[in-house]
Design an enzyme around this catalytic site. Structure first.
Site, mmCIF file in Angstrom:
data_model
loop_
_atom_site.group_PDB
_atom_site.id
_atom_site.type_symbol
_atom_site.label_atom_id
_atom_site.label_comp_id
_atom_site.label_asym_id
_atom_site.label_seq_id
_atom_site.Cartn_x
_atom_site.Cartn_y
_atom_site.Cartn_z
ATOM 1 N N GLN B 135 2.771 9.304 -6.563
ATOM 2 C CA GLN B 135 1.423 9.547 -5.683
ATOM 3 C C GLN B 135 1.908 9.047 -4.036
ATOM 4 O O GLN B 135 2.750 7.700 -3.671
ATOM 5 C CB GLN B 135 0.701 8.399 -5.987
ATOM 6 C CG GLN B 135 -0.846 7.740 -5.714
ATOM 7 C CD GLN B 135 -1.344 7.083 -5.739
ATOM 8 O OE1 GLN B 135 -0.997 5.715 -5.712
ATOM 9 N NE2 GLN B 135 -3.222 7.228 -5.410
ATOM 10 N N SER B 138 -0.017 6.507 1.027
ATOM 11 C CA SER B 138 0.703 5.516 1.926
ATOM 12 C C SER B 138 1.134 6.141 3.111
ATOM 13 O O SER B 138 1.948 6.474 2.859
ATOM 14 C CB SER B 138 0.324 4.327 1.605
ATOM 15 O OG SER B 138 -1.019 4.226 0.427
ATOM 16 N N SER B 170 5.835 4.217 -4.847
ATOM 17 C CA SER B 170 6.559 3.005 -5.879
ATOM 18 C C SER B 170 7.172 4.919 -7.045
ATOM 19 O O SER B 170 6.347 5.593 -7.277
ATOM 20 C CB SER B 170 5.261 2.709 -6.700
ATOM 21 O OG SER B 170 4.492 1.650 -6.209
ATOM 22 N N GLU B 253 -7.954 4.938 -11.256
ATOM 23 C CA GLU B 253 -7.008 3.282 -10.836
ATOM 24 C C GLU B 253 -7.886 2.230 -11.325
ATOM 25 O O GLU B 253 -7.628 1.314 -12.570
ATOM 26 C CB GLU B 253 -6.541 3.406 -9.846
ATOM 27 C CG GLU B 253 -5.433 2.244 -9.856
ATOM 28 C CD GLU B 253 -5.308 2.005 -8.690
ATOM 29 O OE1 GLU B 253 -6.089 2.399 -6.788
ATOM 30 O OE2 GLU B 253 -4.932 1.197 -7.627
ATOM 31 N N GLU B 381 -8.369 -7.856 1.328
ATOM 32 C CA GLU B 381 -10.023 -7.801 1.328
ATOM 33 C C GLU B 381 -10.587 -6.749 2.346
ATOM 34 O O GLU B 381 -11.894 -6.445 1.386
ATOM 35 C CB GLU B 381 -9.568 -7.543 3.494
ATOM 36 C CG GLU B 381 -8.588 -9.370 3.915
ATOM 37 C CD GLU B 381 -7.701 -9.511 3.237
ATOM 38 O OE1 GLU B 381 -6.393 -8.730 2.947
ATOM 39 O OE2 GLU B 381 -7.225 -10.637 2.912
HETATM 40 C C1 LIG Z 1 3.960 -2.821 -4.113
HETATM 41 C C2 LIG Z 1 3.414 -2.449 -3.872
HETATM 42 C C3 LIG Z 1 3.579 -0.562 -3.594
HETATM 43 C C4 LIG Z 1 3.054 0.922 -3.699
HETATM 44 N N1 LIG Z 1 2.585 1.707 -4.173
HETATM 45 C C5 LIG Z 1 1.592 2.935 -3.803
HETATM 46 C C6 LIG Z 1 2.237 4.253 -3.727
HETATM 47 O O1 LIG Z 1 2.777 4.565 -5.476
HETATM 48 N N2 LIG Z 1 1.661 4.851 -3.400
HETATM 49 C C7 LIG Z 1 0.951 4.508 -2.051
HETATM 50 O O2 LIG Z 1 0.537 5.275 -1.671
HETATM 51 N N3 LIG Z 1 0.912 3.680 -2.136
HETATM 52 C C8 LIG Z 1 1.484 2.996 -2.182
HETATM 53 N N4 LIG Z 1 1.018 1.158 -1.986
HETATM 54 C C9 LIG Z 1 0.550 0.466 -0.536
HETATM 55 C C10 LIG Z 1 -0.669 0.077 -0.403
HETATM 56 O O3 LIG Z 1 -1.491 1.404 -0.697
HETATM 57 C C11 LIG Z 1 -1.049 0.020 1.047
HETATM 58 O O4 LIG Z 1 -0.299 -1.418 1.361
HETATM 59 C C12 LIG Z 1 -2.398 -0.572 0.876
HETATM 60 O O5 LIG Z 1 -3.470 -0.026 0.772
HETATM 61 C C13 LIG Z 1 -2.440 -1.316 2.666
HETATM 62 O O6 LIG Z 1 -2.181 -0.492 3.320
HETATM 63 P P1 LIG Z 1 -1.215 -1.090 4.173
HETATM 64 O O7 LIG Z 1 -0.170 -2.075 3.853
HETATM 65 O O8 LIG Z 1 -1.062 -0.031 5.227
HETATM 66 O O9 LIG Z 1 -1.834 -2.224 5.477
HETATM 67 P P2 LIG Z 1 -3.180 -2.054 6.342
HETATM 68 O O10 LIG Z 1 -3.894 -1.482 6.327
HETATM 69 O O11 LIG Z 1 -2.620 -2.090 7.454
HETATM 70 O O12 LIG Z 1 -3.579 -3.649 6.488
HETATM 71 C C14 LIG Z 1 -2.504 -5.228 7.095
HETATM 72 C C15 LIG Z 1 -4.367 -6.033 7.256
HETATM 73 O O13 LIG Z 1 -5.075 -5.673 7.644
HETATM 74 C C16 LIG Z 1 -6.651 -5.860 6.747
HETATM 75 N N5 LIG Z 1 -7.223 -4.698 6.935
HETATM 76 C C17 LIG Z 1 -6.767 -3.803 6.937
HETATM 77 N N6 LIG Z 1 -8.710 -2.844 7.520
HETATM 78 C C18 LIG Z 1 -9.261 -3.818 6.904
HETATM 79 C C19 LIG Z 1 -10.739 -3.465 6.823
HETATM 80 N N7 LIG Z 1 -11.402 -2.402 6.901
HETATM 81 N N8 LIG Z 1 -11.332 -5.285 6.829
HETATM 82 C C20 LIG Z 1 -10.550 -6.001 6.917
HETATM 83 N N9 LIG Z 1 -9.406 -6.578 6.633
HETATM 84 C C21 LIG Z 1 -8.408 -4.661 6.773
HETATM 85 C C22 LIG Z 1 -5.438 -5.645 5.335
HETATM 86 O O14 LIG Z 1 -6.212 -6.405 4.399
HETATM 87 C C23 LIG Z 1 -4.481 -6.490 5.561
HETATM 88 O O15 LIG Z 1 -4.585 -7.748 5.653
HETATM 89 C C24 LIG Z 1 1.784 0.227 -2.230
HETATM 90 C C25 LIG Z 1 2.171 -0.756 -1.662
HETATM 91 C C26 LIG Z 1 2.596 -1.729 -2.123
HETATM 92 C C27 LIG Z 1 2.746 -3.239 -1.580
#
Ligand SMILES: Cc1cc2nc3c(=O)[nH]c(=O)nc-3n(C[C@H](O)[C@H](O)[C@H](O)COP(=O)(O)OP(=O)(O)OC[C@H]3O[C@@H](n4cnc5c(N)ncnc54)[C@H](O)[C@@H]3O)c2cc1C
Lengths: 370, 413
Positions: B135, B138, B170, B253, B381
């Protein structure tokens, strides 16, 4: 698998809720809170007319012959409405004690009165401030009469019958006592939640009859507390649900900084966490209800789990309901404090959380269940 | 209220049990039993080969993608039968990790939006485990705020040309196909200019770079797109409609419930029942008992919440956003529990060698993996927001980018 309440049980729930909407409004709860009346006798009569007290009592003993699942549904609604009636004392404690410990003759003599609500029962166990332990019980049974003092007896001012734990040379036993006996003195206690009555009972050569085997009192009492724990846990999630709803409604209606306070994440997340705790507690309560209704071996674990998580959920929801209401939440006029008081009363009603946590872990120790 | 199977369900369960008993790779069981918290180590066996072999065996016998229709490689089983299968598969379910995203998210989206020919071509191979999907959602600049993505798709004849970067994908390094969400129009509001595709991960211009994770493993990747061509026929949904297509994926999901979320509680109980501290068994300690009771209540609450959802499923209802609580509760609980578990081991809590550390170093693995649980698939969150808004009905967050064209939205790190 069918892990939910049946349609009939949901109908019963709605029926009870409608009756309580009419007869147990917040004004009615406040009436008891603010006066010297120990309970709402009018509401008690309404429940009698509906046959609610006898829900889980056999029809041969004057009850409705439904089961514990139905009683759980009733408990949740009573908790939601903060019903100021001696239901838990009479039905969850006294009736359950008789079911667990009494012989047929005793059941026939005592249960019909409690089932119809004509008589009110209670449990008299505590004698000292602090946790109930076998060695805290000094009340004596000698030559067919009881002597001693029980404190913190729920609905002690209105009960006709008490189940009393007392000792003789054979150890602890349960006794059924007629509280109209002239040797009984009652003294009302002031508590954090005046919408429920508590009192001290002093026994001076009061007659009684032993329930169950001599020396088996502590074991029987534990069984009673386990059953009552599931039922009180439903009262607790009923109250928690209402507190969460009040907070959610207020968060939609109250504005600050030009927007509903429910649009601030600090408030949203606080409410989300209340919801999560309540859902977990609700699921644990359902498990407790299942264990109670099937008399499952897991009842002690299920009861302690329901008890601990429902206690936490109600305290969590009631305190944050006040927080959500701000200054309004700290007024006598708003209902928030009614839930706050009740949640903290129920939290220790059958013994405090650390006692129940200890019981829970003891069950985990002795089983392989996880 | 009961936990009993209906006669039909009991029959299904018994046939599943027999088949698994006769066919499962029992030689892997000692490894799989220890494979909690994302550390699947199969010793000398190759994890991908073994995963695919088990999958193929299930597929041939009609046990893969149970709830999918037959013509696409499934068996058209009821949701409750799928749950029964998951319960019976037990430890062997750990071999399914490679296919979770394909079966749970990509497959259902392809089923809703692809052409009949494509469904017949791709879905059975996905179901059989012959082709693995990932997928590609991100990006470095958009995770929680997925609709802020900037990977560009531009029309060129019958093709689209893709440029940009995805991250945290992933299994991209094991994948044959990917579902890709792109921006096709930056001049409209951010949710409106998105379009979904699927593509071969072997397409020219796709570059996959594994990321070394905080726990030392490499399950996710960066994926770079340089002038990658995707035929328009591989578009899923209308141009500009990618946001609602992505919601199909994300909603599915949530449907993958049933095999309830591991919490690590059984491991914790085993630890405190066996670990000697200075003053006797750890479970005799009052502070330990207090915490243990709390964790038991949460674990048990999740277990029976899942029983309630299964009951709703069997009545034909779809679980709603309330299903979000599983990961929210389990994630921080695992993290808290692992810290206490290490503390109880005192200085030896730092050991990660399974031969030396308590319980084969499971808690050390849990400590290092649990932060990811609180981020992946929606952070704590975001999950609280979902509960507050969609379950409790509270207002949405106030958005600084509301109504703006995507190209005008300010960006930071
Ligand atoms: C092990 C692992 C596997 C993954 N696998 C996949 C995959 O296969 N495909 C894929 O597409 N993605 C994947 N992801 C990505 C995952 O979906 C994102 O990491 C996740 O959605 C968070 O986005 P970010 O990392 O950009 O953090 P950010 O969105 O930048 O968040 C950073 C911090 O800000 C907070 N925050 C952000 N927006 C808000 C809000 N509106 N209100 C309050 N707090 C907020 C968050 O809660 C967090 O604490 C994976 C992530 C991990 C860790």
């Amino acid at each position: 698998m069918n892990f939910e309440f049946s349609e009939d049980q949901v109908l019963l729930k709605n029926q009870i809720r409608r009756a309580l909407d009419d007869h147990c409004r917040s004004a009615d709860v406040r009436q008891i809170l603010e006066s010297d009346s120990p309970h709402d006798s009018q509401l008690w009569r309404v429940l009698c007319e509906m046959g609610v007290q006898g829900t889980a009592i056999d029809d041969s003993l004057g009850g409705a012959g439904a089961g514990y699942l139905e009683l759980c549904v009733v408990a949740e609604e009573l908790g939601r409405a903060l019903a100021p009636v001696p239901f838990s004392s009479s039905i969850f404690l006294a009736v359950e004690a008789l079911k667990v410990a009494a012989n047929n003759e005793q059941k026939l003599a005592l249960l019909p009165g409690l089932a119809s609500g004509e008589k009110i029962g209670t449990l008299a166990a505590w004698e000292i401030n602090g946790p109930l332990q076998p060695d805290t019980i000094a009340m004596r049974w000698e030559e067919g009469v009881l002597n001693g003092r029980k404190i913190l007896v729920p609905d002690g001012d209105v009960a006709d019958v008490a189940i009393v734990i007392a000792r003789d040379d054979e150890g602890l036993s349960l006794f059924a006592v007629d509280l109209t006996d002239s040797g009984v003195t009652r003294e009302t206690l002031e508590t954090i939640d005046p919408s429920r009555n508590f009192s001290t009972l002093t026994f001076n050569a009061v007659a009684g009859q032993r329930l169950g085997d001599a020396g088996d009192g502590w074991n029987l009492l534990e069984q009673v507390l386990n059953r009552a724990a599931v039922l009180v846990a439903f009262e607790q999630i009923g109250g928690a649900q209402r507190a969460l709803e009040m907070a959610t409604d207020y968060a939609q209606e109250r504005y600050a900084f030009g927007r509903p306070i429910g649009s601030f994440q600090a408030v949203k997340h606080m409410l989300a966490d209340m919801y999560v705790d309540l859902e977990l507690a609700r699921s644990n309560c359902y498990y407790g209800a299942w264990a109670l209704s099937t008399d499952a071996d897991e009842l002690p674990l299920a009861a302690a789990t329901a008890r601990v998580s429902a206690t936490q959920a109600f305290q969590h929801c009631s305190k944050n309901n006040i927080q959500t209401h701000g200054g309004m939440g700290f007024t006598w006029e708003f209902d928030c404090h009614l839930f706050y008081r009740r949640s903290n009363l129920l939290a220790v009603l059958l013994g405090g959380q650390s006692v129940w946590k200890d019981r829970l872990v003891s069950q985990l120790e002795s089983s392989d269940a996880a | 209220m009961n936990f009993d199977d209906t006669p039909q369900e009991a029959e299904f369960r018994s046939s599943v049990r027999h088949w698994i008993d006769d066919n499962a790779p029992k030689y892997l069981l000692p490894y799989l039993e220890k494979a909690s918290f994302a550390t699947m180590d199969l010793g000398d066996y190759n994890a991908n080969d073994e995963s695919k072999a088990w999958r193929k065996k299930k597929f041939d016998a009609g046990w893969a993608c149970l709830s999918w229709p037959q013509e696409y490689g499934g068996v058209g089983a009821s949701p409750i039968e799928r749950v029964i299968w998951q319960q019976e598969e037990g430890h062997y379910a750990a071999l399914g990790g490679l296919f979770t995203i394909g079966e749970g998210m990509c497959g259902p989206t392809v089923m809703s939006y692809a052409s009949e020919g494509q469904k017949k071509r791709y879905l059975p191979k996905l179901a059989a485990g012959e082709e693995v999907w990932c997928q590609l959602f991100s990006e470095p600049g958009s995770g929680s705020d997925l609709a802020g993505l900037r990977t560009k798709a531009e029309r060129d004849g019958d093709d689209w040309v893709i440029n940009g970067q995805k991250i945290w994908t992933s299994g991209a390094h094991h994948s044959d196909y990917g579902m890709l969400i792109t921006r096709t129009d930056p001049s409209v509001a951010k949710h409106q200019g998105l379009t979904m595709f699927f593509l071969s991960m072997k397409s020219p211009g796709v570059e996959i770079r594994p990321i070394k994770q905080a726990n030392g493993q490499s399950g996710f990747n960066e994926v770079y797109f340089t002038d990658v061509r995707i035929p328009d026929a591989q578009r899923l949904g209308e141009v500009g409609n990618g946001w609602s297509v992505s919601l199909t994926t994300l909603m599915n999901e949530r449907l993958s419930i049933g095999g309830s979320m591991p919490t690590g509680f059984p491991e914790m109980l085993a630890l405190v029942k066996s670990l000697q501290t200075g003053e006797g068994l750890a479970i005799k300690d009052k502070a330990v008992r207090d915490k243990l009771a709390d964790w038991h209540c949460r674990t048990s609450g999740l277990k029976y919440t899942s029983s309630r959802m299964i009951s709703a499923l069997s009545r034909g209802e779809t679980p709603g956003p309330e299903a979000s609580i599983g990961k929210l509760v389990a994630g921080s609980m695992m993290q808290d529990m692992s810290m206490v578990a290490l503390d109880l081991q005192d200085l030896s809590g730092i050991l990660v060698d399974p031969e030396l550390a308590e319980l084969s170093a499971r808690f050390q693995a849990m400590l290092l993996r649990s932060p990811a649980t609180r981020v992946e698939g929606g952070t704590d969150e975001i999950l609280r927001n979902i509960i507050a808004e969609r379950v409790l009905g509270l207002p949405g967050d106030i958005r600084a980018d509301k109504g703006m064209a995507f190209s005008d939205i300010p960006t930071g790190r």
